[in-house]
Design an enzyme around this catalytic site. Structure first.
Site, PDB file in Angstrom:
ATOM      1  CB  SER A 240      -0.902   0.010   1.226  1.00 32.80           C
ATOM      2  OG  SER A 240      -0.106   0.247   2.373  1.00 32.80           O
ATOM      3  CE  LYS A 241      -1.844   7.419  -1.864  1.00 28.39           C
ATOM      4  NZ  LYS A 241      -3.190   6.975  -2.156  1.00 28.39           N
TER       5      LYS A 241
END
Ligand code: GLU
Length: 467
Positions: A240-241
């Protein structure tokens, strides 16, 4: 049988790299078998729909150089077909109208929770007499899931995966506002588009059991399935980010090449012996479902950089310069003139062998595109301040040379080193680099002088000399 795969992203934002890998695998499988890959935008969620997200997906596909067959299909546009299929199932007795109120459903949910049951809907409208339907209530349509036995998904990666029928509710296929659920839309579209192979993330495996119930109810042949394990970040959590970069767009911005991204994403979940460098042409020749890994893969930024460095060396230099143009502009506010292009091409081999990314290539070659006076970075400025005597000697020496070549510049630097720097060539080369490039990091500075030529080299030295 001619193979048809599909790439059906939901337009929710930038393209996640997991989505990019799914696209790549579908693309490779279609190419490998001379089949087709279709592109469908799953845009039925109108509340969250965004045209920018659709554009972002298309741009990401273009950047990755993954093409598709035919026009892009909008799932939303197929909604009449979805409604038709739901009604057909009701007519065939495979689905039914359910008039439960939100309160009734909440009650069932509470009860199921208390009993620790996975499914909650008690199927009260499954065999009810339609004449008992309450007036003024818009019903949903639910499918009749099997009451006993089990449902098995034959998966080309995971093998046979079976769930007990008790795990499957009579789930909704058409909402009370007449819109289809994802579960129905995906089955109808895949069938209508002639999809033979569904290759997607294993977060969809649970949906596959339900989709198979719909296939069976409609009497349609099911596609083959291959569910891909997730991509995890280096720490083992879903990518994820917070791992730095999770979208294709970000990798583009970080200066990775599309062919390196394809190679890296391919290896992230598929293997061909110990091969790490696999060109797209080889991948098309070799790709199969058998060698997709069964367990999740961890994203390894160092490995990606290594793969990228390989493709940086192999790339056509003129193409690299083109790809770097937005970066020359955004990072240095510099245009690449024809003369700058000529200079960078002349030094391309060394620049390519040094650069792990397009950003590094840009930063180490931008001095060729700049003009006098250069801006000096902090380290370069102090070298210049501390070595004015050496710069003056360099200017005199360059002016006296009848031919400015890497060899003649190096020879002269050696003579200056003997005179002014205890024979240490680096003590002369470093201030020269600072004056010529404005930085302390560059490819061979003697070569750079040759490529810039006598006039430009003199002008840069002159500008670094005070007074
Ligand atoms: N639209 C789904 C997604 O973006 C993919 C559905 C599918 O592959 O069946 O996750």
């Amino acid at each position: 049988m001619s193979i048809v795969t599909r790439f059906p992203p939901s337009p929710t934002g930038m393209m996640h790299i997991g989505t990019a890998r799914t696209a790549l695998f579908n693309w490779l499988y279609a190419k490998r078998h001379g089949g087709k890959m279709l592109f469908r935008i799953e845009d039925t969620d109108r509340a969250r729909h965004s045209e920018e997200a659709v554009t972002a997906l298309i741009n990401a596909m273009h950047w990755l150089e993954l093409d598709w067959d035919g026009d892009i299909v909008s799932q939303f546009e197929q909604r009449d077909r979805h409604v038709e299929a739901a009604k057909e199932l009701v007519e065939k007795g495979q689905a039914y109208y359910c008039y439960c109120s939100p309160e009734e459903l909440e009650e069932m949910r509470e009860k199921a929770k208390a009993e620790g049951s996975n499914s909650f809907y008690d199927r009260r409208w499954r065999d009810a007499d339609p004449s008992t339907a309450p007036a003024g209530v818009d019903p949903v349509i639910r499918i009749k899931a099997p009451l006993e036995g089990s449902v098995t998904v034959k998966d080309r990666v995971q093998g046979d995966v079976t769930v007990d029928a008790t795990q499957l509710d009579d789930f909704i296929i058409l909402r009370s506002d007449g819109t289809p659920t994802y579960m129905l839309a995906v089955v109808v579209d895949d069938h209508d588009m002639g999809v033979t192979h569904v290759i997607r993330g294993d977060d969809h495996l649970n949906n596959t059991f339900r989709q198979n119930v719909i296939y069976d109810a409609l009497g349609w042949d099911k596609p083959e399935y291959a569910h891909l394990p997730l991509i995890l970040g280096p720490d083992g959590a879903k990518m994820s980010k917070r791992h730095g970069a999770a979208s294709v767009e970000e990798y583009r911005e970080m200066g990775y090449l599309p062919e390196a991204m394809r190679n890296y994403l391919l290896r992230l979940g598929w293997s061909h012996g110990d091969d790490e460098i696999i060109s797209t042409a080889q991948a098309i020749e070799w790709f199969n479902l058998e060698h997709i890994g069964k367990s999740a893969s961890r994203f390894d930024f160092d490995k990606l950089e290594h793969v990228n460095a390989h493709y940086m060396k192999e790339a056509d230099p003129a193409r690299l310069i083109d790809l770097c143009k937005p970066f020359y502009q955004s990072r240095h506010n510099v245009e690449v003139s024809d003369e700058a292009q000529r200079r960078i091409l002349a030094h391309a081999e060394e620049l390519q062998s040094r650069a792990k990314t397009l950003l590094q290539f840009t930063d180490e070659s931008v001095f060729y595109a700049k003009s006098v006076p250069l801006n000096f970075d902090e380290k370069a400025q102090s070298l210049i301040d501390e070595n004015q005597d050496i710069l003056a000697a360099l200017l005199e020496m360059i002016s006296d040379l009848s031919k400015v070549s890497a060899d003649t510049v190096q020879e002269s630097c050696k003579l200056i080193a003997d005179k002014l720097a205890e024979g240490k060539l680096g003590k002369v080369a470093m201030p020269l680099r600072a004056a010529i490039t404005g930085t302390t990091v560059s490819p061979s500075i003697f070569h750079a002088c040759e490529i810039l030529g006598q006039d430009e080299t003199r002008a840069r030295l002159q500008a670094a000399i005070k007074g």
